[in-house]
Scaffold this motif. Structure first.
Motif, PDB file in Angstrom:
ATOM      1  N   PRO A  23       0.821  -1.226   0.000  1.00  0.00           N
ATOM      2  CA  PRO A  23       0.000   0.000   0.000  1.00  0.00           C
ATOM      3  C   PRO A  23       0.849   1.268   0.000  1.00  0.00           C
ATOM      4  O   PRO A  23       0.529   2.231  -0.673  1.00  0.00           O
ATOM      5  CB  PRO A  23      -0.824  -0.121   1.279  1.00  0.00           C
ATOM      6  CG  PRO A  23      -0.909  -1.577   1.524  1.00  0.00           C
ATOM      7  CD  PRO A  23       0.384  -2.149   1.047  1.00  0.00           C
ATOM      8  N   SER A  24       1.943   1.280   0.769  1.00  0.00           N
ATOM      9  CA  SER A  24       2.754   2.511   0.830  1.00  0.00           C
ATOM     10  C   SER A  24       3.407   2.805  -0.512  1.00  0.00           C
ATOM     11  O   SER A  24       3.453   3.958  -0.963  1.00  0.00           O
ATOM     12  CB  SER A  24       3.800   2.400   1.935  1.00  0.00           C
ATOM     13  OG  SER A  24       4.654   1.320   1.658  1.00  0.00           O
ATOM     14  N   ASP A  25       3.895   1.741  -1.197  1.00  0.00           N
ATOM     15  CA  ASP A  25       4.482   1.954  -2.524  1.00  0.00           C
ATOM     16  C   ASP A  25       3.410   2.403  -3.514  1.00  0.00           C
ATOM     17  O   ASP A  25       3.635   3.289  -4.344  1.00  0.00           O
ATOM     18  CB  ASP A  25       5.141   0.666  -3.035  1.00  0.00           C
ATOM     19  CG  ASP A  25       6.479   0.425  -2.353  1.00  0.00           C
ATOM     20  OD1 ASP A  25       6.890   1.320  -1.578  1.00  0.00           O
ATOM     21  OD2 ASP A  25       7.096  -0.627  -2.588  1.00  0.00           O
ATOM     22  N   PHE A  26       2.256   1.769  -3.418  1.00  0.00           N
ATOM     23  CA  PHE A  26       1.161   2.149  -4.335  1.00  0.00           C
ATOM     24  C   PHE A  26       0.819   3.632  -4.149  1.00  0.00           C
ATOM     25  O   PHE A  26       0.657   4.366  -5.127  1.00  0.00           O
ATOM     26  CB  PHE A  26      -0.085   1.295  -4.071  1.00  0.00           C
ATOM     27  CG  PHE A  26      -1.280   1.783  -4.829  1.00  0.00           C
ATOM     28  CD1 PHE A  26      -1.436   1.462  -6.180  1.00  0.00           C
ATOM     29  CD2 PHE A  26      -2.233   2.602  -4.226  1.00  0.00           C
ATOM     30  CE1 PHE A  26      -2.521   1.950  -6.894  1.00  0.00           C
ATOM     31  CE2 PHE A  26      -3.318   3.082  -4.942  1.00  0.00           C
ATOM     32  CZ  PHE A  26      -3.461   2.750  -6.274  1.00  0.00           C
ATOM     33  N   ASN A  27       0.744   4.080  -2.891  1.00  0.00           N
ATOM     34  CA  ASN A  27       0.405   5.497  -2.631  1.00  0.00           C
ATOM     35  C   ASN A  27       1.455   6.445  -3.207  1.00  0.00           C
ATOM     36  O   ASN A  27       1.132   7.500  -3.731  1.00  0.00           O
ATOM     37  CB  ASN A  27       0.235   5.739  -1.132  1.00  0.00           C
ATOM     38  CG  ASN A  27      -1.069   5.153  -0.615  1.00  0.00           C
ATOM     39  OD1 ASN A  27      -2.020   4.977  -1.388  1.00  0.00           O
ATOM     40  ND2 ASN A  27      -1.112   4.810   0.660  1.00  0.00           N
ATOM     41  N   LEU A  28       2.717   6.041  -3.106  1.00  0.00           N
ATOM     42  CA  LEU A  28       3.780   6.879  -3.679  1.00  0.00           C
ATOM     43  C   LEU A  28       3.626   6.982  -5.195  1.00  0.00           C
ATOM     44  O   LEU A  28       3.691   8.072  -5.775  1.00  0.00           O
ATOM     45  CB  LEU A  28       5.161   6.278  -3.350  1.00  0.00           C
ATOM     46  CG  LEU A  28       5.701   6.513  -1.954  1.00  0.00           C
ATOM     47  CD1 LEU A  28       7.017   5.764  -1.774  1.00  0.00           C
ATOM     48  CD2 LEU A  28       5.920   7.997  -1.718  1.00  0.00           C
ATOM     49  N   TYR A  29       3.413   5.831  -5.828  1.00  0.00           N
ATOM     50  CA  TYR A  29       3.287   5.829  -7.297  1.00  0.00           C
ATOM     51  C   TYR A  29       2.000   6.531  -7.733  1.00  0.00           C
ATOM     52  O   TYR A  29       1.953   7.163  -8.793  1.00  0.00           O
ATOM     53  CB  TYR A  29       3.306   4.394  -7.835  1.00  0.00           C
ATOM     54  CG  TYR A  29       4.589   3.644  -7.528  1.00  0.00           C
ATOM     55  CD1 TYR A  29       5.813   4.333  -7.420  1.00  0.00           C
ATOM     56  CD2 TYR A  29       4.593   2.261  -7.334  1.00  0.00           C
ATOM     57  CE1 TYR A  29       6.983   3.651  -7.136  1.00  0.00           C
ATOM     58  CE2 TYR A  29       5.761   1.582  -7.054  1.00  0.00           C
ATOM     59  CZ  TYR A  29       6.951   2.283  -6.953  1.00  0.00           C
ATOM     60  OH  TYR A  29       8.112   1.622  -6.673  1.00  0.00           O
ATOM     61  N   ALA A  30       0.953   6.390  -6.910  1.00  0.00           N
ATOM     62  CA  ALA A  30      -0.336   7.021  -7.244  1.00  0.00           C
ATOM     63  C   ALA A  30      -0.173   8.535  -7.276  1.00  0.00           C
ATOM     64  O   ALA A  30      -0.663   9.217  -8.193  1.00  0.00           O
ATOM     65  CB  ALA A  30      -1.392   6.630  -6.218  1.00  0.00           C
ATOM     66  N   GLN A  31       0.545   9.068  -6.286  1.00  0.00           N
ATOM     67  CA  GLN A  31       0.774  10.523  -6.243  1.00  0.00           C
ATOM     68  C   GLN A  31       1.561  10.979  -7.467  1.00  0.00           C
ATOM     69  O   GLN A  31       1.231  11.965  -8.131  1.00  0.00           O
ATOM     70  CB  GLN A  31       1.532  10.881  -4.969  1.00  0.00           C
ATOM     71  CG  GLN A  31       1.778  12.378  -4.841  1.00  0.00           C
ATOM     72  CD  GLN A  31       2.690  12.739  -3.676  1.00  0.00           C
ATOM     73  OE1 GLN A  31       3.201  11.866  -2.972  1.00  0.00           O
ATOM     74  NE2 GLN A  31       2.900  14.007  -3.479  1.00  0.00           N
ATOM     75  N   GLN A  32       2.619  10.204  -7.772  1.00  0.00           N
ATOM     76  CA  GLN A  32       3.473  10.546  -8.905  1.00  0.00           C
ATOM     77  C   GLN A  32       2.687  10.503 -10.217  1.00  0.00           C
ATOM     78  O   GLN A  32       2.785  11.412 -11.054  1.00  0.00           O
ATOM     79  CB  GLN A  32       4.642   9.537  -8.941  1.00  0.00           C
ATOM     80  CG  GLN A  32       5.654   9.798 -10.038  1.00  0.00           C
ATOM     81  CD  GLN A  32       6.522  10.997  -9.716  1.00  0.00           C
ATOM     82  OE1 GLN A  32       6.573  11.439  -8.564  1.00  0.00           O
ATOM     83  NE2 GLN A  32       7.158  11.545 -10.742  1.00  0.00           N
ATOM     84  N   ALA A  33       1.877   9.465 -10.361  1.00  0.00           N
ATOM     85  CA  ALA A  33       1.102   9.284 -11.606  1.00  0.00           C
ATOM     86  C   ALA A  33       0.073  10.399 -11.767  1.00  0.00           C
ATOM     87  O   ALA A  33      -0.086  10.969 -12.855  1.00  0.00           O
ATOM     88  CB  ALA A  33       0.412   7.915 -11.581  1.00  0.00           C
ATOM     89  N   LEU A 165      -4.767  16.988  -4.515  1.00  0.00           N
ATOM     90  CA  LEU A 165      -4.442  16.443  -3.185  1.00  0.00           C
ATOM     91  C   LEU A 165      -3.760  15.084  -3.345  1.00  0.00           C
ATOM     92  O   LEU A 165      -4.047  14.345  -4.291  1.00  0.00           O
ATOM     93  CB  LEU A 165      -5.713  16.300  -2.350  1.00  0.00           C
ATOM     94  CG  LEU A 165      -6.459  17.607  -2.050  1.00  0.00           C
ATOM     95  CD1 LEU A 165      -7.782  17.312  -1.356  1.00  0.00           C
ATOM     96  CD2 LEU A 165      -5.600  18.527  -1.179  1.00  0.00           C
ATOM     97  N   THR A 166      -2.887  14.763  -2.412  1.00  0.00           N
ATOM     98  CA  THR A 166      -2.143  13.503  -2.498  1.00  0.00           C
ATOM     99  C   THR A 166      -3.080  12.318  -2.270  1.00  0.00           C
ATOM    100  O   THR A 166      -3.738  12.230  -1.217  1.00  0.00           O
ATOM    101  CB  THR A 166      -1.023  13.483  -1.427  1.00  0.00           C
ATOM    102  OG1 THR A 166      -0.239  14.653  -1.609  1.00  0.00           O
ATOM    103  CG2 THR A 166      -0.171  12.245  -1.550  1.00  0.00           C
TER     104      THR A 166
END
Lengths: 234, 307
Positions: A23-33, A165-166
């Motif tokens: 989940p933490s990696d997904f959230n990072l990539y989601a913000q970037q995307a 928003l992030t």
């Protein structure tokens, strides 16, 4: 939308049962995307305007620029700017702004002027900033408004485009489940702010990042292929 | 600017001054012009795009200035009494004069410009004719030069005009309204027709910002009709343009920007130039108020007997 995106990404990654995205990696990539797609809207808008000027764009349902503007306006915000010190003509710009669209002083638009021009402009006999034609410059997060007689605490407001928003996919750990379970009611939950038609783009972008993380070239190639196809269609 | 109600127009909504809005409908404000141009003539699909507002403002004001110089029929007039130095300080918004008249006994007497020098700056000199300086190295100047003193005291010669006098056309001195003449010895020269007028003369010293008169004008009332540049002392809210010239101002701005912008095709610039010239011509014809009725009244005068 965020849960749908995550499920799709996991489905693509987990093809041979060896891909998993925390989940933490997904959230990072989601913000970037999301940020990448958001910024791309401004370039798309410019491209569409050039097409319109070349008479290569239609109206009604074919009016692409209208749709892009609507998406950008989802992030539009108007706020009164805080004065940095009492009786001063400097104001603090919003912390979440991506692009200042206009600055307003008592119903009049304040014009942005480059630092390289403001000194000459102030010395100009007929074009110096005035109450009827005010101007501003920016330096860091400080906005200086001219003429210097504009010093009201709530005189200056701004309409701007803010950053999205992030996004945050929030979850609970349930014993009976084999992994984290999506929890939409969490206080720090944040869905994507982009419209639903960006779901494919978000999945593709996140897959590209995740594919690099799990060292799966096929995923990266697939995502890039999808993105190229989308761009060609546009 | 929004339209105003009849009450606002006639009585300024009860506020002072009551006449603030009288005749205002003839004019469009500078703020409206700049706003309309930015909205209608500038943008992604227009010939003019990505231009700063201050540039639009600059060209709009230049258009207003140019119109004030010759196209508008808005002549300002200022009446003042000439001081002891026989000078009239030019109005603060003076750009050029139209007519200068002496107002005496309820009658306006148009005055003619004296092209001969009537005023000069002088430097103080010692007995050896060396120029004198102060401690800072600046040259010392008297308050009035000898030619100024002669003009103020009336000791400068001028032509006397009086058909009933034996001295008609002779050069003499006018001092406090009385004429004095030299003995008539030697050759006599022709009349200087430029100043051959019974009314007093003047000469404008533009750099010094004054109108110099001859000594007979001291304490007299003078009316100066002049043109300004319409900038209203720098108050943008007061700058207006007659609506007949509104479209011309837009085309002036458009042409000025296209003319100075890189990469604009020559035919586009020429088109804008022609449009500007045609609109100015049209507006000038409109504001000249040539109506059949008025022409008819003038033409009726052709049958008048000249006695």
């Amino acid at each position: 939308m965020i849960d749908a995106v995550r499920n799709t990404v996991l489905a693509i990654l987990n093809k041979n049962n060896y891909g998993y995205l925390s989940p933490s990696d997904f959230n990072l990539y989601a913000q970037q995307a999301q940020l990448e797609i958001f910024e791309d809207y401004f370039y798309q808008y410019n491209t569409q305007l050039n097409l319109e000027n070349a008479r290569r764009s239609g109206t009604d349902y074919a009016d692409i620029s209208k749709g892009i503007l609507e998406v950008i306006d989802l992030f539009s915000k108007t706020a009164t700017l805080a004065q940095t010190a009492a009786a001063d003509n400097t104001y603090t710009m919003p912390s979440d702004y991506y692009l200042i669209n206009k600055v307003i002083y008592k119903g009049l638009e304040v014009e942005r002027v480059n630092q390289s021009k403001i000194t000459m402009l102030l010395n100009s006999m007929i074009t110096a900033p005035s109450i009827d034609f005010p101007a501003y410059t920016t330096e860091g997060s400080i906005m200086t408004v001219y003429p210097a007689t504009i010093t009201g605490a709530a005189d200056i407001s701004s309409q701007y485009v803010r950053y999205p928003l992030t996004p945050k996919w929030t979850y609970n750990i349930a014993l009976e489940a084999q992994g984290p379970v999506f929890n939409q009611s969490s206080s720090d939950y944040q869905d994507f702010e982009l419209p639903l038609d960006n779901l494919n783009d978000l999945v593709n972008k996140i897959c590209q990042y995740a594919g690099v993380e799990i060292r799966e070239a096929a995923v990266v190639q697939f995502a890039q292929g999808q993105e190229t196809q989308n761009n060609t269609q546009q | 600017m929004a339209y105003i109600s009849q009450y606002q127009y006639y009585e300024n909504s009860g506020a002072n001054p009551e006449d603030a809005n009288w005749g205002s409908y003839q004019y469009v404000s500078l703020k409206d012009i700049v706003n309309n141009f930015m909205l209608m003539y500038q943008g992604n699909h227009s010939l003019v795009n990505n231009e700063e507002r201050y540039k639009i403002l600059f060209h709009a004001k230049r258009a207003v200035q140019e119109l004030n110089y010759d196209a508008f029929k808005e002549i300002k007039a200022l009446e003042l009494t000439v001081n002891d130095a026989v000078r009239f300080i030019l109005p603060s918004d003076y750009v050029n004069w139209v007519r200068i008249s002496l107002f005496e006994n309820g009658v306006l007497y148009p005055m003619t410009e004296n092209i001969r020098l009537t005023s000069a700056t002088a430097y103080l000199q010692d007995n050896n004719l060396n120029i004198l300086f102060d401690e800072a190295g600046s040259v010392l100047k008297p308050e009035f030069s000898p030619i100024d003193i002669a003009r103020i005291k009336g000791t400068k010669k001028s032509i006397y005009l009086n058909e009933n006098s034996a001295y008609n056309g002779s050069e003499g001195y006018c001092c406090d309204g009385n004429w004095f003449f030299d003995f008539s010895i030697g050759a006599r020269f022709g009349l200087n027709t430029e100043t051959a007028n019974a009314n007093p003369t003047f000469r404008i010293d533009a750099k010094a910002g004054v109108i110099n008169f001859d000594s007979t004008m001291s304490g007299k009332s003078v009316i100066v009709e002049y043109v300004s540049d319409g900038m209203e002392g720098g108050d943008n809210s007061l700058i207006t343009v007659n609506k007949l010239f509104e479209e011309y101002v837009y085309s002036y701005i458009q042409y000025s920007i296209l003319d100075s912008k890189l990469g604009v095709q020559e035919y586009v610039v020429n088109r804008a130039k022609k449009k500007k010239a045609a609109l100015l011509r049209n507006a000038k014809i409109r504001i000249s108020n040539i109506h059949p009725g008025r022409l008819l009244m003038n033409l009726r005068g052709q049958n008048k007997w000249i006695k």
